[in-house]
Design a protein around this motif. Sequence first.
Motif, PDB file in Angstrom:
ATOM      1  N   LYS A  11       0.843  -1.200   0.000  1.00 28.37           N
ATOM      2  CA  LYS A  11       0.000   0.000   0.000  1.00 28.37           C
ATOM      3  C   LYS A  11       0.879   1.250   0.000  1.00 28.37           C
ATOM      4  O   LYS A  11       2.103   1.152   0.065  1.00 28.37           O
ATOM      5  N   GLY A  12       0.235   2.403  -0.065  1.00 28.56           N
ATOM      6  CA  GLY A  12       1.017   3.633  -0.104  1.00 28.56           C
ATOM      7  C   GLY A  12       1.708   3.823  -1.433  1.00 28.56           C
ATOM      8  O   GLY A  12       2.831   4.305  -1.508  1.00 28.56           O
ATOM      9  N   LEU A  13       1.055   3.393  -2.511  1.00 22.68           N
ATOM     10  CA  LEU A  13       1.600   3.582  -3.854  1.00 22.68           C
ATOM     11  C   LEU A  13       0.790   4.680  -4.534  1.00 22.68           C
ATOM     12  O   LEU A  13      -0.435   4.614  -4.569  1.00 22.68           O
ATOM     13  N   VAL A  14       1.496   5.670  -5.066  1.00 27.32           N
ATOM     14  CA  VAL A  14       0.791   6.749  -5.750  1.00 27.32           C
ATOM     15  C   VAL A  14       0.837   6.483  -7.249  1.00 27.32           C
ATOM     16  O   VAL A  14       1.908   6.452  -7.855  1.00 27.32           O
ATOM     17  N   PHE A  15      -0.337   6.216  -7.814  1.00 30.45           N
ATOM     18  CA  PHE A  15      -0.438   5.906  -9.245  1.00 30.45           C
ATOM     19  C   PHE A  15      -0.731   7.174 -10.040  1.00 30.45           C
ATOM     20  O   PHE A  15      -1.371   8.093  -9.534  1.00 30.45           O
ATOM     21  N   TYR A  16      -0.238   7.226 -11.261  1.00 31.07           N
ATOM     22  CA  TYR A  16      -0.560   8.369 -12.119  1.00 31.07           C
ATOM     23  C   TYR A  16      -0.643   7.936 -13.575  1.00 31.07           C
ATOM     24  O   TYR A  16      -0.215   6.821 -13.932  1.00 31.07           O
ATOM     25  N   ASN A  17      -1.204   8.809 -14.408  1.00 28.66           N
ATOM     26  CA  ASN A  17      -1.321   8.569 -15.839  1.00 28.66           C
ATOM     27  C   ASN A  17       0.032   8.892 -16.473  1.00 28.66           C
ATOM     28  O   ASN A  17       0.421  10.045 -16.593  1.00 28.66           O
ATOM     29  N   LYS A  18       0.742   7.847 -16.877  1.00 30.17           N
ATOM     30  CA  LYS A  18       2.148   8.010 -17.262  1.00 30.17           C
ATOM     31  C   LYS A  18       2.334   8.980 -18.436  1.00 30.17           C
ATOM     32  O   LYS A  18       3.181   9.885 -18.383  1.00 30.17           O
ATOM     33  N   ALA A  32       8.608  12.436  -9.315  1.00 32.30           N
ATOM     34  CA  ALA A  32       8.245  11.775  -8.064  1.00 32.30           C
ATOM     35  C   ALA A  32       8.934  12.473  -6.901  1.00 32.30           C
ATOM     36  O   ALA A  32      10.132  12.751  -6.974  1.00 32.30           O
ATOM     37  N   PRO A  33       8.187  12.768  -5.829  1.00 30.89           N
ATOM     38  CA  PRO A  33       8.773  13.497  -4.701  1.00 30.89           C
ATOM     39  C   PRO A  33       9.632  12.578  -3.826  1.00 30.89           C
ATOM     40  O   PRO A  33       9.393  11.368  -3.759  1.00 30.89           O
ATOM     41  N   ALA A  34      10.639  13.163  -3.162  1.00 34.43           N
ATOM     42  CA  ALA A  34      11.526  12.375  -2.311  1.00 34.43           C
ATOM     43  C   ALA A  34      11.223  12.563  -0.828  1.00 34.43           C
ATOM     44  O   ALA A  34      11.783  11.879   0.015  1.00 34.43           O
ATOM     45  N   SER A  35      10.333  13.517  -0.509  1.00 36.44           N
ATOM     46  CA  SER A  35       9.960  13.726   0.893  1.00 36.44           C
ATOM     47  C   SER A  35       8.522  14.233   0.922  1.00 36.44           C
ATOM     48  O   SER A  35       7.959  14.603  -0.110  1.00 36.44           O
ATOM     49  N   ILE A  36       7.956  14.244   2.120  1.00 38.83           N
ATOM     50  CA  ILE A  36       6.561  14.693   2.222  1.00 38.83           C
ATOM     51  C   ILE A  36       6.449  16.174   1.849  1.00 38.83           C
ATOM     52  O   ILE A  36       5.475  16.584   1.224  1.00 38.83           O
ATOM     53  N   ASP A  37       7.475  16.966   2.200  1.00 34.21           N
ATOM     54  CA  ASP A  37       7.448  18.370   1.791  1.00 34.21           C
ATOM     55  C   ASP A  37       7.391  18.494   0.272  1.00 34.21           C
ATOM     56  O   ASP A  37       6.664  19.334  -0.275  1.00 34.21           O
ATOM     57  N   GLU A  38       8.162  17.646  -0.392  1.00 38.45           N
ATOM     58  CA  GLU A  38       8.134  17.675  -1.857  1.00 38.45           C
ATOM     59  C   GLU A  38       6.774  17.255  -2.409  1.00 38.45           C
ATOM     60  O   GLU A  38       6.327  17.755  -3.437  1.00 38.45           O
ATOM     61  N   LEU A  39       6.155  16.313  -1.688  1.00 42.35           N
ATOM     62  CA  LEU A  39       4.807  15.877  -2.098  1.00 42.35           C
ATOM     63  C   LEU A  39       3.829  17.052  -2.004  1.00 42.35           C
ATOM     64  O   LEU A  39       3.005  17.263  -2.902  1.00 42.35           O
ATOM     65  N   ASN A  40       3.956  17.821  -0.923  1.00 40.60           N
ATOM     66  CA  ASN A  40       3.100  19.004  -0.772  1.00 40.60           C
ATOM     67  C   ASN A  40       3.366  20.006  -1.887  1.00 40.60           C
ATOM     68  O   ASN A  40       2.445  20.592  -2.446  1.00 40.60           O
ATOM     69  N   ALA A  41       4.654  20.178  -2.195  1.00 42.04           N
ATOM     70  CA  ALA A  41       5.020  21.127  -3.242  1.00 42.04           C
ATOM     71  C   ALA A  41       4.469  20.669  -4.588  1.00 42.04           C
ATOM     72  O   ALA A  41       3.938  21.477  -5.366  1.00 42.04           O
ATOM     73  N   LEU A  42       4.558  19.352  -4.840  1.00 36.37           N
ATOM     74  CA  LEU A  42       4.036  18.796  -6.096  1.00 36.37           C
ATOM     75  C   LEU A  42       2.539  19.042  -6.209  1.00 36.37           C
ATOM     76  O   LEU A  42       2.023  19.437  -7.259  1.00 36.37           O
ATOM     77  N   THR A  43       1.854  18.833  -5.082  1.00 35.94           N
ATOM     78  CA  THR A  43       0.410  19.070  -5.055  1.00 35.94           C
ATOM     79  C   THR A  43       0.102  20.527  -5.433  1.00 35.94           C
ATOM     80  O   THR A  43      -0.778  20.797  -6.258  1.00 35.94           O
ATOM     81  N   PHE A  73       4.824   5.850  -7.820  1.00 33.07           N
ATOM     82  CA  PHE A  73       5.924   5.997  -6.873  1.00 33.07           C
ATOM     83  C   PHE A  73       5.416   5.685  -5.481  1.00 33.07           C
ATOM     84  O   PHE A  73       4.219   5.805  -5.213  1.00 33.07           O
ATOM     85  N   GLY A  74       6.316   5.220  -4.612  1.00 31.52           N
ATOM     86  CA  GLY A  74       5.910   4.957  -3.236  1.00 31.52           C
ATOM     87  C   GLY A  74       5.755   6.280  -2.503  1.00 31.52           C
ATOM     88  O   GLY A  74       6.470   7.238  -2.785  1.00 31.52           O
ATOM     89  N   LEU A  75       4.802   6.320  -1.580  1.00 29.36           N
ATOM     90  CA  LEU A  75       4.648   7.524  -0.763  1.00 29.36           C
ATOM     91  C   LEU A  75       6.009   7.823  -0.133  1.00 29.36           C
ATOM     92  O   LEU A  75       6.628   6.927   0.433  1.00 29.36           O
ATOM     93  N   PRO A  76       6.525   9.071  -0.253  1.00 29.64           N
ATOM     94  CA  PRO A  76       7.909   9.328   0.173  1.00 29.64           C
ATOM     95  C   PRO A  76       8.068   9.356   1.690  1.00 29.64           C
ATOM     96  O   PRO A  76       7.089   9.529   2.419  1.00 29.64           O
ATOM     97  N   PRO A  77       9.307   9.207   2.183  1.00 29.51           N
ATOM     98  CA  PRO A  77       9.556   9.323   3.624  1.00 29.51           C
ATOM     99  C   PRO A  77       9.392  10.766   4.075  1.00 29.51           C
ATOM    100  O   PRO A  77       9.346  11.681   3.246  1.00 29.51           O
TER     101      PRO A  77
END
Lengths: 432, 301, 328
Positions: A149-156, A166-177, A306-310
Amino acid sequence: MRSNVRIRTSAIAAAAVAATAALAGCGSSDSGKDDKSVTIWSSIDQPVQDGLNKVLTEKAKAEGITIKWQKVENINQLIMQKIQANDTPDIALIPQPGVVADIVKRGKAYPLDDVLDMTALKASMTPGTLEAGTVNGKLYGFLTSMNVKGLVFYNKEAWDKAGYKAPASIDELNALTEQIKADGRTPWCMGIESDTATGWPATDWFEELISKYVGADGYNSWVKHETPFDSDGVRQAAAEFEKLMFTDGNVLGGRKAIASTNFGTAGNPMFDKAGPKCWMYNQGSFITGFFPDDIKNDLDNKVGLFGLPPATAGGDNPVVGGGDLAVMLDNSASTKTAMKLLSATDVGNEAAKGSSFISPHKDFDVANYPNETTRSVAKVAYDSTAFLFDGSDQMPGEVGAGTFWKDMTSWIAGDQDLDTTLKNIDASWPAS
Amino acid sequence: MSTAVQAPSARQRKKAASFDPNPAKAGWLTKLVLLLLCVLWLTPTIGTFITSFRTLDDSNTSGWWTVLWTPSAWSSMTLDNYTQAINGSNMGNALINSFAIALPATFIPILVAAFAAYAFTFMEFKGRDVLFLTIVAMLVVPNYVALVPMLKIYGALGMNGTFAAVWLAHIGFGMSLAIYILRNYMATLPKTVIESAKIDGASHFQTFYKLVLPMSVPALASFAIFQFLWVWNDLLVALVFVGPGENEPVTIGLTHLRGQLGQGWNLTMAGGFLSMIVPIIVFLALQRYFVRGMTAGAVKG
Amino acid sequence: MLLEKFGVAVLTVLAGIGAALLLFWLLNKLAELMPSKWEERIKPFFYILPAYLAVIIYLIYPAIQTVVDSFRDSTSTTFVGFENYSRLLASSGFRSTLFNTLLWILIVPAATVILGLAVAVLADRLKPQSEKLAKTIIFMPMAISMVGAATIWRFVYAAMPEGQPQIGLLNAMWTGLGGSPVAWIQQNTLHLNSLLLMVVLLWSQVGFSMVLLSAAVKGVPGDTLEAARIDGATERQIFFQVVVPQIKGTIITVFITVTISVMKIFDIVYVLTNGNFNTNVVGNEFFNQLNTNFNNGAASAIVVLLMLAVVPIMWYQVRHFKAEEANG
């Protein structure tokens, strides 16, 4: 009238005898323990079961053992009824560690430490998978198949064209959002409706975030309720979840649509003919089976993940997942042999070919996986610092399949605030 | 059952014909109300029926009703769901098993219940009301509480996995309602007829067999319909006492089509429509016992 | 093999019925052999014996077991007194569960009887073929399993995010009228979602009351109707003054049966919401205590509460008996 009845009844009495005789031959009771046959029950999907069964049956034949593998509905419930009545299969594949613990509590499961080659398994299995089936320091449930679980799928295609990374940290995930939103798009697909089990996708999200923030030890302590829900790690996860999911414009349909959108179809707008209506969907590896046919048939070109980042780039990165734990309910020599065969790495070779099966063995030959997508899912698991079994499946039923699902759903639907939600879940933990 | 019921009924249907079977004619309001109800009742089913011919992707992305005015969608209709359901659940074998379970589990309890209902209605004995009310009270007990105790008993007798285990369970679970319905129906039969039979020297056994049983045909038929339906659609009792395998009925067979996370509902649905045909036929077949004048005919005959 | 199974089934039906008849006949003979004073006394018990055996084994024995278990812990190993009851009744969740169940009891049995009676009486006036058709349509949902019914109604109540095509009929009409999609099953203002679940039960169970009431309506002797008609009574008068009094017994039977089955209703709630969004009912709570929480004690306590709740119904039934006997 009277004589009439008499004639008929005698004829019928003869028929009754015949029918009872036929019946006796008809019943397939396995109460008489034939030591050379092993009955296995599971609720796993038919293609996976067929694949595992095929390999196991061949191997068992060499040992002179017959395998009878049956797919049953709702194994968690059925096995408890059958256990109370002392009428069990020899091996059962249980999807919930909580149920395994309950079977152990009732004294019906046999420990596997002496049956299996533990040293070899420790080297072969993904870290954390053996712990998932360990109760009171002994291995009772052996993880046979797993999902991640914790896999983020997208339209390639669209993703690559837009140039997202793909983000490398949760902050990057927020930035991507934020970036996706700034491009005038909806970043997330989200849905937690699942009939009777509505809410579980939300608890998965939560567990994944908690594991990233507090690490494997903190996660396990929370799962055992040594750390309550109303605690810093959980609140941190809730704040992040709130930021991603409740912010206007982040989720297709907005916050109010989350609780009524089915988890299985929630990701499909990513593949809309007119371009993605939402761009990312965080789910388990099994979700590919729910994608539209043209996507399913061309996963490697159409789907990226990508896996949900650390929490911090390069930091502790456990992964949450689920699976089916093989529990031994009989300790005959045949059952032990079957159990040993089931724990071999290559038992999954056939199952992998035609399904979303993922082997918990790190040394599994990844060439058996049907496509790159499955290989990259397996890689997320094999590369993780620890595999953590889905927390809600480990908690007592009152919480794991009760308040955790329900109160999360109420919170997301806007019916109650976070404080009430955490307090309610804590209060529902059974005093054991 | 069949001999007990049919012999008198054939005679009565002839009698019934001498009545006007349809004394009041339906006005437009009656027709309108019924039409409305029927449309309301049918719409959800028709929608799903149409859905059962659509691909999963189609039913996830557009409403079933769009098919009605989009002729281009007709070409993408498919029988796939049905063929997969039939093959995946081994339906042929499962149908036979379902019959093997449902027929005895329907007919045996009716006769047994009818005797008891007769005693509760027409015989005087100590504790009659208490014994009867105990049965009514048992209606509220969920079947679930009986599963584990029964598994234990069956286990001791080596009966788990046999058809007999399910028959007996359905007979036991259905008995309470059967007695309740039949007794309350018999109580509406004209007592004078039964008393005059007694005066004519008929024994209880004769009164029951020749008079009460034929007069109760509509109630017997109603209960037969329900019991057959419940047994036919039962998953729980079958799963616990027969389990999956060669003796599994259609309801268990269909569960093999469903994934752990609810995938494959389109196949279960198609299979469900196929399995539904049987109880509908039973309903239609037994409906001929609901004819005006049937009981009246029996009373006079 | 297949034919063999089918053959066994048919043989069992014949054998079972034959054996039952033989048994009753023997019991009857046995009673007749006794001194006549005993014969009349013992015969009723012989008649109810086989049925009562089944009820005792499959219902009464487990019910007693349940009463005992309700005073024991979750695995039924140690006695805990009234703890299961006090914990249940103290929880606010269970109190709203009780309230929801009460709503079901107040609405569903009455609605089932009224709708079933309406169809039975109105269809009775159609031509035989149309009557058959109408009744089959109303009956059909009964033939659908609960899981099937849940799938069917999902296509009525489903909600998709705004802007996506709606696949639920209700939302398609709602958005067609200009509204934005509503998650119907989550709307618990005025218990709307509970009412929507009740609609599903009505849809699937009106067939039950229709069949029984239709049998009763057909049983009303034609001559009483004709007599009323000759007296110049209107159809409405005939219905309320001739038909209803004669089928009152069946109406009560249906009402009580439906009431009792609604008290333990669980499958519709379980498959559609599992008690989420304040739709929980006692039957669903029982199921979850037993099969999710594996708490035998709490589950048993719920069943005992249900059994206690039936007492008023039985009391009514006793009174009805007495009245019946006085009139009959």
